[in-house]
Design a protein around this motif. Structure first.
Motif, PDB file in Angstrom:
ATOM      1  N   ALA A   1       0.850  -1.199   0.000  1.00 28.27           N
ATOM      2  CA  ALA A   1       0.000   0.000   0.000  1.00 28.27           C
ATOM      3  C   ALA A   1       0.878   1.239   0.000  1.00 28.27           C
ATOM      4  O   ALA A   1       2.027   1.198   0.458  1.00 28.27           O
ATOM      5  CB  ALA A   1      -0.906   0.015   1.229  1.00 28.27           C
ATOM      6  N   SER A   2       0.340   2.316  -0.553  1.00 31.75           N
ATOM      7  CA  SER A   2       1.057   3.584  -0.478  1.00 31.75           C
ATOM      8  C   SER A   2       0.088   4.656  -0.019  1.00 31.75           C
ATOM      9  O   SER A   2      -1.135   4.525  -0.169  1.00 31.75           O
ATOM     10  CB  SER A   2       1.665   3.944  -1.830  1.00 31.75           C
ATOM     11  N   GLU A   3       0.632   5.676   0.574  1.00 31.84           N
ATOM     12  CA  GLU A   3      -0.195   6.744   1.121  1.00 31.84           C
ATOM     13  C   GLU A   3       0.469   8.063   0.752  1.00 31.84           C
ATOM     14  O   GLU A   3       1.665   8.234   0.985  1.00 31.84           O
ATOM     15  CB  GLU A   3      -0.214   6.573   2.645  1.00 31.84           C
ATOM     16  N   LEU A   4      -0.309   8.962   0.168  1.00 27.15           N
ATOM     17  CA  LEU A   4       0.225  10.274  -0.216  1.00 27.15           C
ATOM     18  C   LEU A   4      -0.388  11.313   0.704  1.00 27.15           C
ATOM     19  O   LEU A   4      -1.598  11.527   0.688  1.00 27.15           O
ATOM     20  CB  LEU A   4      -0.130  10.561  -1.679  1.00 27.15           C
ATOM     21  N   LEU A   5       0.453  11.948   1.531  1.00 29.01           N
ATOM     22  CA  LEU A   5      -0.065  12.911   2.498  1.00 29.01           C
ATOM     23  C   LEU A   5       0.089  14.355   2.045  1.00 29.01           C
ATOM     24  O   LEU A   5      -0.585  15.241   2.548  1.00 29.01           O
ATOM     25  CB  LEU A   5       0.612  12.708   3.861  1.00 29.01           C
ATOM     26  N   LEU A   6       1.015  14.581   1.097  1.00 24.13           N
ATOM     27  CA  LEU A   6       1.207  15.938   0.557  1.00 24.13           C
ATOM     28  C   LEU A   6       1.039  15.835  -0.961  1.00 24.13           C
ATOM     29  O   LEU A   6       1.991  15.531  -1.680  1.00 24.13           O
ATOM     30  CB  LEU A   6       2.597  16.469   0.932  1.00 24.13           C
ATOM     31  N   ALA A   7      -0.163  16.093  -1.429  1.00 24.96           N
ATOM     32  CA  ALA A   7      -0.506  15.847  -2.836  1.00 24.96           C
ATOM     33  C   ALA A   7       0.382  16.619  -3.806  1.00 24.96           C
ATOM     34  O   ALA A   7       0.751  16.111  -4.863  1.00 24.96           O
ATOM     35  CB  ALA A   7      -1.977  16.172  -3.066  1.00 24.96           C
TER      36      ALA A   7
ATOM     37  N   LYS B   1       6.253  14.135  11.597  1.00 22.50           N
ATOM     38  CA  LYS B   1       5.220  15.160  11.487  1.00 22.50           C
ATOM     39  C   LYS B   1       5.021  15.611  10.032  1.00 22.50           C
ATOM     40  O   LYS B   1       3.901  15.783   9.578  1.00 22.50           O
ATOM     41  CB  LYS B   1       5.645  16.361  12.345  1.00 22.50           C
ATOM     42  N   HIS B   2       6.122  15.811   9.310  1.00 18.32           N
ATOM     43  CA  HIS B   2       6.010  16.324   7.946  1.00 18.32           C
ATOM     44  C   HIS B   2       6.228  15.203   6.934  1.00 18.32           C
ATOM     45  O   HIS B   2       7.190  15.220   6.179  1.00 18.32           O
ATOM     46  CB  HIS B   2       7.007  17.458   7.728  1.00 18.32           C
ATOM     47  N   THR B   3       5.341  14.230   6.945  1.00 17.72           N
ATOM     48  CA  THR B   3       5.468  13.102   6.021  1.00 17.72           C
ATOM     49  C   THR B   3       4.769  13.439   4.706  1.00 17.72           C
ATOM     50  O   THR B   3       3.626  13.896   4.693  1.00 17.72           O
ATOM     51  CB  THR B   3       4.857  11.829   6.652  1.00 17.72           C
ATOM     52  N   THR B   4       5.492  13.216   3.618  1.00 11.69           N
ATOM     53  CA  THR B   4       4.948  13.487   2.285  1.00 11.69           C
ATOM     54  C   THR B   4       4.258  12.247   1.724  1.00 11.69           C
ATOM     55  O   THR B   4       3.178  12.319   1.153  1.00 11.69           O
ATOM     56  CB  THR B   4       6.096  13.931   1.355  1.00 11.69           C
TER      57      THR B   4
ATOM     58  N   ALA C   1       9.794  11.970   4.091  1.00 11.59           N
ATOM     59  CA  ALA C   1       9.446  13.050   5.010  1.00 11.59           C
ATOM     60  C   ALA C   1      10.188  14.312   4.580  1.00 11.59           C
ATOM     61  O   ALA C   1      11.270  14.230   4.001  1.00 11.59           O
ATOM     62  CB  ALA C   1       9.820  12.680   6.436  1.00 11.59           C
ATOM     63  N   ASP C   2       9.595  15.464   4.863  1.00 14.31           N
ATOM     64  CA  ASP C   2      10.187  16.704   4.358  1.00 14.31           C
ATOM     65  C   ASP C   2       9.620  17.906   5.111  1.00 14.31           C
ATOM     66  O   ASP C   2       8.502  18.335   4.841  1.00 14.31           O
ATOM     67  CB  ASP C   2       9.870  16.814   2.859  1.00 14.31           C
ATOM     68  N   THR C   3      10.419  18.484   6.023  1.00 17.33           N
ATOM     69  CA  THR C   3       9.910  19.606   6.819  1.00 17.33           C
ATOM     70  C   THR C   3       9.620  20.837   5.961  1.00 17.33           C
ATOM     71  O   THR C   3       8.627  21.520   6.158  1.00 17.33           O
ATOM     72  CB  THR C   3      10.892  20.001   7.950  1.00 17.33           C
ATOM     73  N   ARG C   4      10.494  21.139   4.987  1.00 18.79           N
ATOM     74  CA  ARG C   4      10.295  22.347   4.174  1.00 18.79           C
ATOM     75  C   ARG C   4       9.355  22.115   2.982  1.00 18.79           C
ATOM     76  O   ARG C   4       8.967  23.060   2.311  1.00 18.79           O
ATOM     77  CB  ARG C   4      11.644  22.865   3.666  1.00 18.79           C
ATOM     78  N   LYS C   5       9.066  20.875   2.688  1.00 18.40           N
ATOM     79  CA  LYS C   5       8.074  20.510   1.651  1.00 18.40           C
ATOM     80  C   LYS C   5       8.427  20.926   0.224  1.00 18.40           C
ATOM     81  O   LYS C   5       7.555  21.175  -0.603  1.00 18.40           O
ATOM     82  CB  LYS C   5       6.695  21.085   2.006  1.00 18.40           C
ATOM     83  N   PHE C   6       9.721  21.032  -0.090  1.00 12.72           N
ATOM     84  CA  PHE C   6      10.131  21.323  -1.467  1.00 12.72           C
ATOM     85  C   PHE C   6      10.444  20.056  -2.258  1.00 12.72           C
ATOM     86  O   PHE C   6      10.603  20.088  -3.472  1.00 12.72           O
ATOM     87  CB  PHE C   6      11.375  22.230  -1.485  1.00 12.72           C
ATOM     88  N   GLY C   7      10.604  18.952  -1.560  1.00 10.72           N
ATOM     89  CA  GLY C   7      10.956  17.689  -2.211  1.00 10.72           C
ATOM     90  C   GLY C   7       9.844  17.216  -3.125  1.00 10.72           C
ATOM     91  O   GLY C   7       8.673  17.512  -2.899  1.00 10.72           O
ATOM     92  N   THR C   8      10.233  16.505  -4.195  1.00 10.35           N
ATOM     93  CA  THR C   8       9.232  16.049  -5.162  1.00 10.35           C
ATOM     94  C   THR C   8       9.361  14.551  -5.425  1.00 10.35           C
ATOM     95  O   THR C   8      10.414  13.943  -5.209  1.00 10.35           O
ATOM     96  CB  THR C   8       9.403  16.774  -6.511  1.00 10.35           C
ATOM     97  N   LEU C   9       8.266  13.973  -5.899  1.00  8.60           N
ATOM     98  CA  LEU C   9       8.222  12.578  -6.314  1.00  8.60           C
ATOM     99  C   LEU C   9       7.579  12.529  -7.700  1.00  8.60           C
ATOM    100  O   LEU C   9       6.408  12.892  -7.853  1.00  8.60           O
ATOM    101  CB  LEU C   9       7.400  11.760  -5.306  1.00  8.60           C
ATOM    102  N   HIS C  10       8.366  12.161  -8.690  1.00  9.77           N
ATOM    103  CA  HIS C  10       7.824  12.006 -10.046  1.00  9.77           C
ATOM    104  C   HIS C  10       7.547  10.544 -10.304  1.00  9.77           C
ATOM    105  O   HIS C  10       8.391   9.691 -10.014  1.00  9.77           O
ATOM    106  CB  HIS C  10       8.834  12.495 -11.091  1.00  9.77           C
ATOM    107  N   LEU C  11       6.396  10.248 -10.862  1.00 10.73           N
ATOM    108  CA  LEU C  11       6.082   8.881 -11.293  1.00 10.73           C
ATOM    109  C   LEU C  11       6.158   8.856 -12.810  1.00 10.73           C
ATOM    110  O   LEU C  11       5.420   9.580 -13.488  1.00 10.73           O
ATOM    111  CB  LEU C  11       4.676   8.486 -10.825  1.00 10.73           C
TER     112      LEU C  11
END
Ligand SMILES: [Zn+2]
Length: 278
Positions: A25-31, A92-95, A109-119
């Motif tokens: 399973a996968s979970e996306l918390l920061l769309a 706390k800041h799970t993407t 995880a990413d506190t500043r939320k600049f990280g990306t995930l490309h599929l």
């Protein structure tokens, strides 16, 4: 910000832990972190997928799935990939989270939320803007001195050129500053003003600094941790990066910080003279 040695260390630390793991399973918390696909596509691509390979290109970590897809992570400022037991509390800041059949998980995880995930479909990396036209790997066979020297013949300062990912893949502020110090070159020197001997020193310094960074498992000056949450050790060997006001290990002068191309640059005014700048 994780650079080549940090991302390579994350890859090496995760490899024995997640290769062959089946994602249940996968979970996306920061769309907004997910690029080139929607949450449903991510679920479909990862459901029951087995991790078949881990790759790195520049500062990107790529997880290859046996379903014909690649997950391309760019950690940017503060992104982390952590392997944890299923029951561990999420940071706390799970993407995003990928749950494995073995009661473990991979947490992005990413506190500043600049990280990306490309599929993307396997190997279709050109669709990722930061991978399109990316330059050679500094430790790769195609990063030759001839390539490097030819690339210096342009109207730009040397430091921003070292950071240009289309010229060399994987260098950021830490390894660019340390490479310039090792080569004794001022960051504001016009790239084209370097003599062939200076260019040779810098070429060797880039390769050696990157190799040393990998050998010492990266640099932890703020956030960086490997896939097991361990710090790197190259921060103990830094000569100039974030050492403003300290003593140069080579000549005893005081390390300075200046701004070049909008980025902090750390240098020794004794070892890296500016006299050849225009
Ligand atoms: Zn010095």
């Amino acid at each position: 910000m994780p650079e080549l040695p940090e991302v390579e260390t994350i890859k090496r630390s995760l490899e024995p832990l997640i290769l062959g793991q089946r994602i249940v399973a996968s979970e996306l918390l920061l769309a907004k972190a997910l690029k080139l696909a929607g949450p449903d596509q991510l679920s479909a691509a990862t459901s029951q997928a087995v991790i078949s390979e881990l790759l790195r290109r520049g500062k990107h970590l790529i997880i290859r799935l046996d379903t014909g897809y690649d997950l391309i992570f760019h950690l940017r400022m503060t992104g982390k990939l952590l392997f944890e037991p299923q029951e561990a509390e999420l940071p706390k800041h799970t993407t995003a989270v990928f749950y494995f059949a073995s009661q473990t998980k991979l947490v992005f995880a990413d506190t500043r939320k600049f990280g990306t995930l490309h599929l993307v479909t396997s190997g279709d990396w050109e669709r990722v803007s930061s991978l399109k036209g990316i330059g050679p790997e500094p430790l790769g066979a195609d990063f030759t001195f001839d390539y490097f020297y030819a690339g210096l013949q342009r109207r730009t300062k040397i430091k921003p050129l070292l950071l240009d990912q289309t010229f060399i893949a994987g260098l950021g502020n830490i390894y660019a500053d340390e490479s310039l110090f090792r080569a004794g070159i001022h960051p504001e020197r016009p790239a084209a003003s370097l003599s062939k001997a200076e260019a040779e020193r810098l070429y060797r310094a880039v390769r050696e600094t990157i190799a040393d960074g990998v050998e010492h498992r990266g640099t932890t000056v703020s956030d960086y941790l490997d896939g097991l949450g361990k710090k790197g050790t190259f921060q103990n060997l830094l000569a100039v990066y974030r050492r403003t006001g300290e003593v140069c290990p080579r000549c005893g002068r005081t390390i300075e910080r200046i701004v070049v191309g909008g980025r902090s640059s750390h240098l020794c005014p004794g070892c890296q003279v500016k006299s050849d700048c225009d």
